[in-house]
Design a protein around this motif. Structure first.
Motif, PDB file in Angstrom:
ATOM      1  N   GLU A  18       0.814  -1.226   0.000  1.00 19.30           N
ATOM      2  CA  GLU A  18       0.000   0.000   0.000  1.00 19.30           C
ATOM      3  C   GLU A  18       0.846   1.273   0.000  1.00 19.30           C
ATOM      4  OE1 GLU A  18      -3.437   0.165   2.581  1.00 19.30           O
ATOM      5  OE2 GLU A  18      -3.441  -2.021   2.678  1.00 19.30           O
ATOM      6  N   PHE A  21       1.970   2.886  -3.605  1.00 20.46           N
ATOM      7  CA  PHE A  21       1.042   3.501  -4.563  1.00 20.46           C
ATOM      8  C   PHE A  21       1.138   5.010  -4.442  1.00 20.46           C
ATOM      9  CE2 PHE A  21      -0.479  -0.744  -4.548  1.00 20.46           C
ATOM     10  CZ  PHE A  21      -1.129  -0.930  -5.753  1.00 20.46           C
ATOM     11  N   GLU A  22       0.962   5.702  -5.567  1.00 22.84           N
ATOM     12  CA  GLU A  22       0.984   7.157  -5.565  1.00 22.84           C
ATOM     13  C   GLU A  22      -0.089   7.697  -4.631  1.00 22.84           C
ATOM     14  OE1 GLU A  22       3.109   9.191  -7.300  1.00 22.84           O
ATOM     15  OE2 GLU A  22       4.159   7.398  -7.960  1.00 22.84           O
ATOM     16  N   LYS A  23       0.179   8.856  -4.085  1.00 21.93           N
ATOM     17  CA  LYS A  23      -0.788   9.550  -3.240  1.00 21.93           C
ATOM     18  C   LYS A  23      -0.908  10.988  -3.716  1.00 21.93           C
ATOM     19  CE  LYS A  23       1.239   6.509  -0.088  1.00 21.93           C
ATOM     20  NZ  LYS A  23       1.830   5.674  -1.090  1.00 21.93           N
ATOM     21  N   TRP A  24      -2.026  11.606  -3.416  1.00 21.89           N
ATOM     22  CA  TRP A  24      -2.163  13.034  -3.710  1.00 21.89           C
ATOM     23  C   TRP A  24      -2.717  13.723  -2.481  1.00 21.89           C
ATOM     24  CZ3 TRP A  24      -6.935  15.562  -3.881  1.00 21.89           C
ATOM     25  CH2 TRP A  24      -8.065  14.758  -3.952  1.00 21.89           C
ATOM     26  N   ASP A  26      -4.981  16.825  -1.077  1.00 21.18           N
ATOM     27  CA  ASP A  26      -6.016  17.769  -1.496  1.00 21.18           C
ATOM     28  C   ASP A  26      -5.767  19.145  -0.882  1.00 21.18           C
ATOM     29  OD1 ASP A  26      -7.049  17.786   1.134  1.00 21.18           O
ATOM     30  OD2 ASP A  26      -8.660  16.379   0.651  1.00 21.18           O
ATOM     31  N   HIS A  32      -4.575  11.182  -0.014  1.00 18.49           N
ATOM     32  CA  HIS A  32      -5.433  10.180  -0.640  1.00 18.49           C
ATOM     33  C   HIS A  32      -4.585   9.228  -1.487  1.00 18.49           C
ATOM     34  CE1 HIS A  32      -8.944  12.608   0.403  1.00 18.49           C
ATOM     35  NE2 HIS A  32      -8.187  13.635   0.093  1.00 18.49           N
ATOM     36  N   PRO A  33      -4.702   7.931  -1.237  1.00 12.71           N
ATOM     37  CA  PRO A  33      -3.998   6.970  -2.090  1.00 12.71           C
ATOM     38  C   PRO A  33      -4.680   6.896  -3.456  1.00 12.71           C
ATOM     39  CG  PRO A  33      -5.319   5.824  -0.467  1.00 12.71           C
ATOM     40  CD  PRO A  33      -5.442   7.288  -0.164  1.00 12.71           C
ATOM     41  N   THR A  34      -3.916   6.520  -4.458  1.00 15.64           N
ATOM     42  CA  THR A  34      -4.479   6.317  -5.795  1.00 15.64           C
ATOM     43  C   THR A  34      -4.304   4.852  -6.173  1.00 15.64           C
ATOM     44  OG1 THR A  34      -2.434   6.655  -7.053  1.00 15.64           O
ATOM     45  CG2 THR A  34      -3.680   8.644  -6.426  1.00 15.64           C
ATOM     46  N   ALA A  35      -4.770   4.496  -7.337  1.00 13.52           N
ATOM     47  CA  ALA A  35      -4.615   3.127  -7.844  1.00 13.52           C
ATOM     48  C   ALA A  35      -3.360   2.996  -8.699  1.00 13.52           C
ATOM     49  CB  ALA A  35      -5.847   2.739  -8.653  1.00 13.52           C
ATOM     50  N   ILE A  36      -2.479   3.991  -8.656  1.00  9.61           N
ATOM     51  CA  ILE A  36      -1.281   3.993  -9.494  1.00  9.61           C
ATOM     52  C   ILE A  36      -0.082   3.503  -8.682  1.00  9.61           C
ATOM     53  CG2 ILE A  36       0.268   5.407 -10.893  1.00  9.61           C
ATOM     54  CD1 ILE A  36      -2.133   7.411 -11.123  1.00  9.61           C
ATOM     55  N   TRP A  74       1.337   9.438   5.548  1.00 12.44           N
ATOM     56  CA  TRP A  74       0.785   8.728   4.407  1.00 12.44           C
ATOM     57  C   TRP A  74       0.769   7.210   4.519  1.00 12.44           C
ATOM     58  CZ3 TRP A  74       4.856   5.900   2.776  1.00 12.44           C
ATOM     59  CH2 TRP A  74       6.141   6.430   2.955  1.00 12.44           C
TER      60      TRP A  74
END
Length: 90
Positions: A18, A21-24, A26, A32-36, A74
């Motif tokens: 987990e 994975f990329e996070k962004w 806001d 927020h985790p992404t599916a990338i 994160w």
């Protein structure tokens, strides 16, 4: 928390992947985790394909020490490193 040996520390990881994975972030600072996934994460085995040189490949990989885990926001709530550092490794 007692300071585990480096090998013992590494053994805490459950290999969920987990954190890979990329996070962004806001506008409110929420993460927020992404599916990338990282391009070096094998999404089937959840293992890093370049683990031995992960800190050298320039992908933003961070060595998770107890000191780092204590301050990063994160890592997922169920991360074994996070649970150990914050005293909830039941």
């Amino acid at each position: 928390m007692d300071s585990p040996s480096e090998h013992g520390w590494e053994d805490l990881c459950r290999r969920c992947g987990e954190c890979c994975f990329e996070k962004w972030v806001d506008d409110h600072g929420d993460i927020h985790p992404t599916a990338i996934p990282c391009r070096f994460l094998d999404i089937i085995t959840r293992e890093c394909k370049v683990y031995h040189k992960r800190l050298e490949v320039g992908e933003g990989c961070v060595k998770l020490t107890p000191q780092v885990v204590e301050v990063v926001q994160w890592l997922p709530e169920n991360c074994a490193y996070r649970r150990r550092v914050h005293g909830s490794d039941g």
